[in-house]
Design an enzyme around this catalytic site. Structure first.
Site, PDB file in Angstrom:
ATOM      1  N   SER A   1      -9.189  15.737  43.709  1.00 35.21           N
ATOM      2  CA  SER A   1      -9.141  14.706  44.748  1.00 35.21           C
ATOM      3  C   SER A   1      -8.150  15.457  45.850  1.00 35.21           C
ATOM      4  O   SER A   1      -7.274  16.069  45.362  1.00 35.21           O
ATOM      5  CB  SER A   1      -8.699  13.336  44.546  1.00 35.21           C
TER       6      SER A   1
ATOM      7  N   ASN B   1     -13.341  12.580  51.607  1.00 38.30           N
ATOM      8  CA  ASN B   1     -13.775  10.843  51.473  1.00 38.30           C
ATOM      9  C   ASN B   1     -15.183  10.531  51.348  1.00 38.30           C
ATOM     10  O   ASN B   1     -15.948  10.553  52.399  1.00 38.30           O
ATOM     11  CB  ASN B   1     -12.885  10.277  52.706  1.00 38.30           C
TER      12      ASN B   1
ATOM     13  N   GLY C   1     -21.760   6.009  37.857  1.00 38.45           N
ATOM     14  CA  GLY C   1     -20.796   5.419  38.953  1.00 38.45           C
ATOM     15  C   GLY C   1     -21.423   6.000  40.416  1.00 38.45           C
ATOM     16  O   GLY C   1     -22.271   6.560  40.575  1.00 38.45           O
TER      17      GLY C   1
ATOM     18  N   PHE D   1     -16.950  12.957  35.615  1.00 39.56           N
ATOM     19  CA  PHE D   1     -16.495  12.117  36.667  1.00 39.56           C
ATOM     20  C   PHE D   1     -15.890  10.928  36.106  1.00 39.56           C
ATOM     21  O   PHE D   1     -15.086  10.344  36.865  1.00 39.56           O
ATOM     22  CB  PHE D   1     -17.615  11.404  37.320  1.00 39.56           C
TER      23      PHE D   1
ATOM     24  N   ASN E   1     -19.281   4.209  30.070  1.00 39.27           N
ATOM     25  CA  ASN E   1     -19.107   2.700  29.505  1.00 39.27           C
ATOM     26  C   ASN E   1     -19.148   1.450  30.333  1.00 39.27           C
ATOM     27  O   ASN E   1     -18.919   0.585  29.965  1.00 39.27           O
ATOM     28  CB  ASN E   1     -17.817   2.587  28.742  1.00 39.27           C
TER      29      ASN E   1
ATOM     30  N   ASP F   1       0.004   5.337  53.075  1.00 39.95           N
ATOM     31  CA  ASP F   1      -0.972   6.281  53.765  1.00 39.95           C
ATOM     32  C   ASP F   1      -0.385   7.271  54.748  1.00 39.95           C
ATOM     33  O   ASP F   1       0.601   7.283  55.202  1.00 39.95           O
ATOM     34  CB  ASP F   1      -1.944   5.259  54.778  1.00 39.95           C
TER      35      ASP F   1
ATOM     36  N   ASN G   1     -11.196   0.842  49.903  1.00 43.57           N
ATOM     37  CA  ASN G   1     -11.539   2.026  50.749  1.00 43.57           C
ATOM     38  C   ASN G   1     -12.278   1.289  52.080  1.00 43.57           C
ATOM     39  O   ASN G   1     -12.904   0.343  52.026  1.00 43.57           O
ATOM     40  CB  ASN G   1     -12.334   2.939  50.114  1.00 43.57           C
TER      41      ASN G   1
ATOM     42  N   TYR H   1      -2.175   7.172  39.930  1.00 45.51           N
ATOM     43  CA  TYR H   1      -3.756   7.810  40.032  1.00 45.51           C
ATOM     44  C   TYR H   1      -3.569   9.369  40.285  1.00 45.51           C
ATOM     45  O   TYR H   1      -4.118  10.318  39.840  1.00 45.51           O
ATOM     46  CB  TYR H   1      -4.528   7.078  40.949  1.00 45.51           C
TER      47      TYR H   1
ATOM     48  N   LYS I   1      -4.679  13.261  38.517  1.00 49.30           N
ATOM     49  CA  LYS I   1      -5.369  14.192  38.834  1.00 49.30           C
ATOM     50  C   LYS I   1      -4.652  15.571  38.667  1.00 49.30           C
ATOM     51  O   LYS I   1      -5.111  16.741  38.532  1.00 49.30           O
ATOM     52  CB  LYS I   1      -5.849  13.966  40.316  1.00 49.30           C
TER      53      LYS I   1
ATOM     54  N   ASP J   1     -17.593   5.332  25.032  1.00 46.44           N
ATOM     55  CA  ASP J   1     -16.113   5.651  26.054  1.00 46.44           C
ATOM     56  C   ASP J   1     -15.854   7.073  25.736  1.00 46.44           C
ATOM     57  O   ASP J   1     -15.744   7.450  24.454  1.00 46.44           O
ATOM     58  CB  ASP J   1     -15.016   4.614  25.332  1.00 46.44           C
TER      59      ASP J   1
HETATM   60  P1  NAD Z   1     -16.960   5.329  39.918  1.00 44.81           P
HETATM   61  O1  NAD Z   1     -15.805   4.193  39.404  1.00 44.81           O
HETATM   62  O2  NAD Z   1     -17.836   4.642  40.720  1.00 44.81           O
HETATM   63  O3  NAD Z   1     -17.250   5.883  38.606  1.00 44.81           O
HETATM   64  C1  NAD Z   1     -16.709   6.470  37.596  1.00 44.81           C
HETATM   65  C2  NAD Z   1     -17.670   5.968  36.176  1.00 44.81           C
HETATM   66  O4  NAD Z   1     -16.912   6.265  35.097  1.00 44.81           O
HETATM   67  C3  NAD Z   1     -17.987   4.648  36.222  1.00 44.81           C
HETATM   68  O5  NAD Z   1     -19.366   4.411  36.103  1.00 44.81           O
HETATM   69  C4  NAD Z   1     -17.157   4.127  34.981  1.00 44.81           C
HETATM   70  O6  NAD Z   1     -17.884   3.025  34.332  1.00 44.81           O
HETATM   71  C5  NAD Z   1     -17.096   5.048  34.057  1.00 44.81           C
HETATM   72  N1  NAD Z   1     -16.037   5.559  33.354  1.00 44.81           N
HETATM   73  C6  NAD Z   1     -14.643   5.205  33.713  1.00 44.81           C
HETATM   74  N2  NAD Z   1     -14.082   5.458  32.410  1.00 44.81           N
HETATM   75  C7  NAD Z   1     -14.688   5.770  31.278  1.00 44.81           C
HETATM   76  C8  NAD Z   1     -14.690   5.924  30.024  1.00 44.81           C
HETATM   77  N3  NAD Z   1     -13.396   6.128  29.468  1.00 44.81           N
HETATM   78  N4  NAD Z   1     -15.633   6.145  29.444  1.00 44.81           N
HETATM   79  C9  NAD Z   1     -16.985   6.117  30.080  1.00 44.81           C
HETATM   80  N5  NAD Z   1     -17.169   5.910  31.212  1.00 44.81           N
HETATM   81  C10 NAD Z   1     -15.998   5.660  31.994  1.00 44.81           C
HETATM   82  O7  NAD Z   1     -16.135   6.498  40.631  1.00 44.81           O
HETATM   83  P2  NAD Z   1     -16.627   7.426  41.766  1.00 44.81           P
HETATM   84  O8  NAD Z   1     -16.168   7.197  43.033  1.00 44.81           O
HETATM   85  O9  NAD Z   1     -18.049   7.940  41.251  1.00 44.81           O
HETATM   86  O10 NAD Z   1     -15.397   8.676  41.110  1.00 44.81           O
HETATM   87  C11 NAD Z   1     -15.879   9.589  40.297  1.00 44.81           C
HETATM   88  C12 NAD Z   1     -14.701  10.631  39.951  1.00 44.81           C
HETATM   89  O11 NAD Z   1     -14.379  11.269  41.105  1.00 44.81           O
HETATM   90  C13 NAD Z   1     -13.481   9.857  39.462  1.00 44.81           C
HETATM   91  O12 NAD Z   1     -12.832  10.922  38.618  1.00 44.81           O
HETATM   92  C14 NAD Z   1     -12.697   9.716  40.566  1.00 44.81           C
HETATM   93  O13 NAD Z   1     -11.043   9.783  40.726  1.00 44.81           O
HETATM   94  C15 NAD Z   1     -12.893  10.916  41.542  1.00 44.81           C
HETATM   95  N6  NAD Z   1     -12.870  11.001  42.757  1.00 44.81           N
HETATM   96  C16 NAD Z   1     -13.383  10.062  43.609  1.00 44.81           C
HETATM   97  C17 NAD Z   1     -12.979   9.722  45.061  1.00 44.81           C
HETATM   98  C18 NAD Z   1     -13.802   8.573  45.889  1.00 44.81           C
HETATM   99  O14 NAD Z   1     -13.221   8.265  46.818  1.00 44.81           O
HETATM  100  N7  NAD Z   1     -14.869   7.948  45.321  1.00 44.81           N
HETATM  101  C19 NAD Z   1     -12.193  10.610  45.585  1.00 44.81           C
HETATM  102  C20 NAD Z   1     -11.795  11.550  44.857  1.00 44.81           C
HETATM  103  C21 NAD Z   1     -12.219  11.916  43.657  1.00 44.81           C
HETATM  104  N1  UFG Z   2      -8.144   1.670  56.213  1.00 49.96           N
HETATM  105  C1  UFG Z   2      -8.208   0.429  56.846  1.00 49.96           C
HETATM  106  N2  UFG Z   2      -8.489  -0.516  56.169  1.00 49.96           N
HETATM  107  C2  UFG Z   2      -8.859  -0.699  55.107  1.00 49.96           C
HETATM  108  C3  UFG Z   2      -8.917   0.347  54.285  1.00 49.96           C
HETATM  109  C4  UFG Z   2      -8.371   1.532  54.956  1.00 49.96           C
HETATM  110  O1  UFG Z   2      -7.786   0.649  58.169  1.00 49.96           O
HETATM  111  O2  UFG Z   2      -9.235  -1.637  54.651  1.00 49.96           O
HETATM  112  C5  UFG Z   2      -7.724   3.130  56.853  1.00 49.96           C
HETATM  113  C6  UFG Z   2      -6.776   3.598  55.880  1.00 49.96           C
HETATM  114  O3  UFG Z   2      -5.420   3.511  56.559  1.00 49.96           O
HETATM  115  C7  UFG Z   2      -6.858   5.267  56.382  1.00 49.96           C
HETATM  116  C8  UFG Z   2      -8.415   5.267  56.375  1.00 49.96           C
HETATM  117  O4  UFG Z   2      -8.735   4.057  56.454  1.00 49.96           O
HETATM  118  O5  UFG Z   2      -6.450   5.828  57.305  1.00 49.96           O
HETATM  119  C9  UFG Z   2      -9.139   5.715  55.023  1.00 49.96           C
HETATM  120  O6  UFG Z   2      -8.843   5.135  53.713  1.00 49.96           O
HETATM  121  P1  UFG Z   2      -9.309   4.660  52.369  1.00 49.96           P
HETATM  122  O7  UFG Z   2      -8.669   3.742  51.540  1.00 49.96           O
HETATM  123  O8  UFG Z   2     -10.855   4.779  52.570  1.00 49.96           O
HETATM  124  O9  UFG Z   2      -9.071   6.323  51.830  1.00 49.96           O
HETATM  125  P2  UFG Z   2      -7.899   7.144  51.491  1.00 49.96           P
HETATM  126  O10 UFG Z   2      -8.075   8.423  52.494  1.00 49.96           O
HETATM  127  O11 UFG Z   2      -6.665   6.422  51.775  1.00 49.96           O
HETATM  128  O12 UFG Z   2      -8.042   7.579  50.183  1.00 49.96           O
HETATM  129  C10 UFG Z   2      -9.317   7.760  49.468  1.00 49.96           C
HETATM  130  C11 UFG Z   2      -9.176   7.658  48.039  1.00 49.96           C
HETATM  131  C12 UFG Z   2      -8.010   8.409  47.523  1.00 49.96           C
HETATM  132  C13 UFG Z   2      -8.584   9.727  47.615  1.00 49.96           C
HETATM  133  C14 UFG Z   2      -8.488  10.167  49.089  1.00 49.96           C
HETATM  134  C15 UFG Z   2      -9.213  11.622  49.320  1.00 49.96           C
HETATM  135  O13 UFG Z   2      -8.786   6.028  47.873  1.00 49.96           O
HETATM  136  O14 UFG Z   2      -8.225   7.882  45.876  1.00 49.96           O
HETATM  137  O15 UFG Z   2      -9.506   9.286  49.466  1.00 49.96           O
HETATM  138  O16 UFG Z   2     -10.337  11.651  48.451  1.00 49.96           O
HETATM  139  F1  UFG Z   2      -7.594  10.654  46.976  1.00 49.96           F
END
Ligand code: NAD
Ligand code: UFG
Length: 331
Positions: free
Chosen positions: A124, A178, A10, A80, A32, A294, A198, A148, A152, A58
């Site tokens: 998160s 972020n 991921g 992750f 997976n 938001d 996002n 979601y 967490k 998985d």
């Molecule tokens: P991502 O979706 O890119 O990566 C997650 C990976 O896990 C994917 O490759 C997916 O195929 C795999 N996966 C999911 N369920 C599975 C399962 N049951 N078995 C095996 N593989 C599985 O997401 P990411 O952005 O890399 O996020 C990684 C972690 O960080 C997540 O737990 C997410 O909640 C957390 N997180 C992400 C953000 C963000 O903004 N990206 C912010 C805060 C926390």
């Molecule tokens: N936004 C826009 N237009 C879009 C998308 C977002 O204006 O199309 C704005 C939102 O209103 C916010 C900012 O951009 O003000 C950031 O939004 P994101 O959706 O990129 O991120 P968030 O902070 O809402 O949430 C993300 C993840 C959450 C995580 C959080 C902190 O989606 O799961 O960051 O890690 F919890």
């Protein structure tokens, strides 16, 4: 050390695998491909020129995990794997509780059965809900507003209970702000399926001409220019935080919690301006209503991670915008 990385193909996982390999660790990936694809494995090899092991499966499947643990002498796990789309979690809560909780429980049980007690979890900033003051410190009150976020919070609680039950466990909870940007090679980055939720992946679709304009959700917040403010962090800095976390938990034991953010807040309009300026591209936008749920502003106090982990985000907003576009324009 041999580190098992779940969700290692991921977005954040793949960057962390690269940093682990570059710092001399052995890596076993399980995924997976529910939100990634196998091409990432070749990209990791191209970037690092190092070997690693991959198992497709998985993480909710205990038999599969037992097989992996019987074949590999794992020392530590970074977890992750999970689903992460807030809106989808509201529509499909069971799918989110099943996958996020189910994978974590299965993994912890199999770790315990194999005497592996070193664990880093992807939490998160969402667990802070609507913070009453800024910047956010680790001891702020916790809450959730969607399934979601509850997954967490629940997993954090499970890990706190586990740590109390048996002092063999060494656990670090990392609360990410972020993550944006991509590896400087442009080979790996964030590639969401469908319409991105996002902001940065959405801006990239506009910057590369796939969509007409960015929809900015609200310009009447109590922030510098009225648009939402967030703590954007380069994904490679975030990845490096995991290497520090592994070193820290082995040395210190117990359960620790760290914010991984830069401590700086940027508005949506500032982010768009940076993407335009750094990459010399057009990013048209339109102001829309606020997105339900938001918050106005969210940024970290990262001083605990700075002090205890010896970790600091090094890459600024311009580098994040350059690397994000480098990846998006190569695809
Ligand atoms: P991502 O979706 O890119 O990566 C997650 C990976 O896990 C994917 O490759 C997916 O195929 C795999 N996966 C999911 N369920 C599975 C399962 N049951 N078995 C095996 N593989 C599985 O997401 P990411 O952005 O890399 O996020 C990684 C972690 O960080 C997540 O737990 C997410 O909640 C957390 N997180 C992400 C953000 C963000 O903004 N990206 C912010 C805060 C926390
Ligand atoms: N936004 C826009 N237009 C879009 C998308 C977002 O204006 O199309 C704005 C939102 O209103 C916010 C900012 O951009 O003000 C950031 O939004 P994101 O959706 O990129 O991120 P968030 O902070 O809402 O949430 C993300 C993840 C959450 C995580 C959080 C902190 O989606 O799961 O960051 O890690 F919890």
């Amino acid at each position: 050390m041999k580190v098992l990385v779940t969700g290692g193909t991921g977005y954040i996982g793949s960057h962390t695998v690269v940093e682990l390999l570059e710092s001399g660790h052995e890596v076993v990936i399980v995924d997976n491909f529910s939100n990634s694809d196998s091409s990432v494995l070749d990209k990791i090899s191209m970037i690092t020129d190092k070997e690693f092991t991959f198992y497709e499966g998985d993480v909710c499947d205990k038999k599969f995990l037992e097989d992996v643990f019987s074949k590999e002498k794992i020392n530590a796990v970074i977890h992750f794997a999970g689903y992460k789309a807030v809106g989808e979690s509201v529509e499909k809560p069971l799918m989110y509780y099943q996958n996020n909780l189910g994978s974590t429980l299965a993994l912890l049980e199999v770790m315990e059965a194999n005497n592996v007690y070193n664990f880093v979890f992807s939490s998160s900033a969402t667990v802070y809900g609507k913070p009453s003051t800024l910047p956010i410190k680790e001891d702020f009150p916790l809450s959730a507003t969607n399934p979601y976020g509850y997954t967490k919070l629940m997993i954090e609680q499970i890990l706190k209970d586990l740590s109390k039950s048996n002092d063999k466990w060494n656990i670090v909870l990392l609360r990410y702000f972020n993550p944006i940007g991509a590896h400087e090679s442009g080979l790996i980055g964030e590639q969401p399926n469908g319409i991105p939720n996002n902001i940065m992946p959405y801006i990239m679709r506009v910057a590369t001409g796939q969509y007409d304009k960015v929809h900015v959700f609200g310009n009447d917040y109590d922030t510098k220019d009225g648009t939402g403010v967030r703590d954007y962090i380069h994904v490679v800095d975030l990845a490096n935080g995991h290497i520090k976390a592994i070193e820290y938990l082995i040395e210190n034991g117990g359960l620790s919690i760290f914010n991984l953010g830069t401590g700086n807040g940027y508005s949506v309009l500032e982010l768009i301006e940076n993407v335009k300026k750094v990459n010399n591209v057009e990013v048209p936008y339109v102001i829309e209503d606020r997105r339900p749920g938001d918050i106005a502003a969210c940024y970290a106090d990262p001083s605990l991670a700075n002090e205890k982990l010896g970790w600091k985000a090094e890459r600024g907003i311009e580098e994040m915008c350059k690397d994000a576009y480098n990846f998006a324009s190569k695809k």
